[in-house]
Design a protein around this motif. Structure first.
Motif, PDB file in Angstrom:
ATOM      1  N   ASN A  70      68.299   0.146 -11.846  1.00 34.36           N
ATOM      2  CA  ASN A  70      68.681  -1.181 -11.384  1.00 34.36           C
ATOM      3  C   ASN A  70      69.869  -1.136 -10.427  1.00 34.36           C
ATOM      4  O   ASN A  70      70.592  -2.102 -10.295  1.00 34.36           O
ATOM      5  N   ARG A  71      70.027  -0.013  -9.748  1.00 39.76           N
ATOM      6  CA  ARG A  71      71.115   0.144  -8.795  1.00 39.76           C
ATOM      7  C   ARG A  71      70.646   0.895  -7.562  1.00 39.76           C
ATOM      8  O   ARG A  71      69.790   1.771  -7.653  1.00 39.76           O
ATOM      9  N   LEU A  90      72.668  -3.860  -5.087  1.00 38.09           N
ATOM     10  CA  LEU A  90      71.768  -4.776  -5.793  1.00 38.09           C
ATOM     11  C   LEU A  90      72.601  -5.733  -6.635  1.00 38.09           C
ATOM     12  O   LEU A  90      72.694  -5.630  -7.858  1.00 38.09           O
ATOM     13  N   THR A  91      73.218  -6.704  -5.935  1.00 34.48           N
ATOM     14  CA  THR A  91      74.092  -7.687  -6.553  1.00 34.48           C
ATOM     15  C   THR A  91      73.727  -9.085  -6.066  1.00 34.48           C
ATOM     16  O   THR A  91      73.217  -9.241  -4.943  1.00 34.48           O
ATOM     17  N   TYR A 132      67.429  -5.443 -10.844  1.00 34.24           N
ATOM     18  CA  TYR A 132      68.891  -5.416 -10.861  1.00 34.24           C
ATOM     19  C   TYR A 132      69.405  -5.893 -12.206  1.00 34.24           C
ATOM     20  O   TYR A 132      68.672  -6.511 -12.975  1.00 34.24           O
ATOM     21  N   ASP A 139      67.982  -7.146 -17.289  1.00 35.71           N
ATOM     22  CA  ASP A 139      67.499  -6.863 -15.944  1.00 35.71           C
ATOM     23  C   ASP A 139      66.628  -8.015 -15.464  1.00 35.71           C
ATOM     24  O   ASP A 139      65.911  -8.636 -16.243  1.00 35.71           O
TER      25      ASP A 139
END
Length: 164
Positions: A70-71, A90-91, A132, A139
């Protein structure tokens, strides 16, 4: 005997902590901004998924930690080959910069390689998604919808992780 058990228990705890370390960050702890070189980055992080040229000879190295991760890290290296900075892209703040009319290349440059690409011929859309971390332990997916005729963003959406 007690000292032996303490030593073994300490060793096991240490190994468990190392084993539980987030894989997504593996390698970053070995790097120092302003000191590490591009070769150091590649030795610690592996080969990047893409290398994006910047002005004046600088480069950005893309490190997606998926497809289940997730990054995605963008690592900036200056013209002299020295690590300048890195950021996890991924923000929600970075997602907010994705706007209708952007091209696929512009989106890829901001978010890195998508986790999946799905085509929806009846809607004339291609949808890219990125997993993310919305909050610790949660997630979600950020989705970018492209018009297949113009190859430009038409909208964005978010979805929950589906279990089962």
């Amino acid at each position: 005997m007690k000292n032996f058990l303490r030593a073994v228990s300490g060793l096991l705890c240490g190994l468990l902590m190392f084993g539980c370390r987030p894989v997504e960050d593996f390698g970053l702890e070995k790097l120092t901004k302003g000191v590490s070189t591009e070769a150091d980055v590649r030795a610690a992080m592996g080969e990047p998924a893409a290398v994006w040229p910047e002005g004046n000879g600088a480069r950005t190295l893309e490190y997606p930690k998926g497809p289940e991760g997730n990054r995605t890290f963008m690592v900036d290296v200056d013209a002299g080959g020295v690590l300048h900075d890195w950021k996890q892209v991924l923000t929600p703040e970075n997602f907010a910069t994705i706007a209708p009319g952007m091209t696929r290349d512009e989106v890829r440059r901001k978010l890195g390689r998508p986790r999946t690409v799905a085509n929806f011929p009846l809607k004339n859309e291609e949808v890219w998604d990125w997993r993310y971390q919305a909050s610790p332990g949660e997630d979600k997916f950020f989705n970018v919808h492209f018009d297949r005729s113009s190859n430009r963003v038409v909208r964005v959406s978010e979805s929950e992780e589906v279990h089962g």
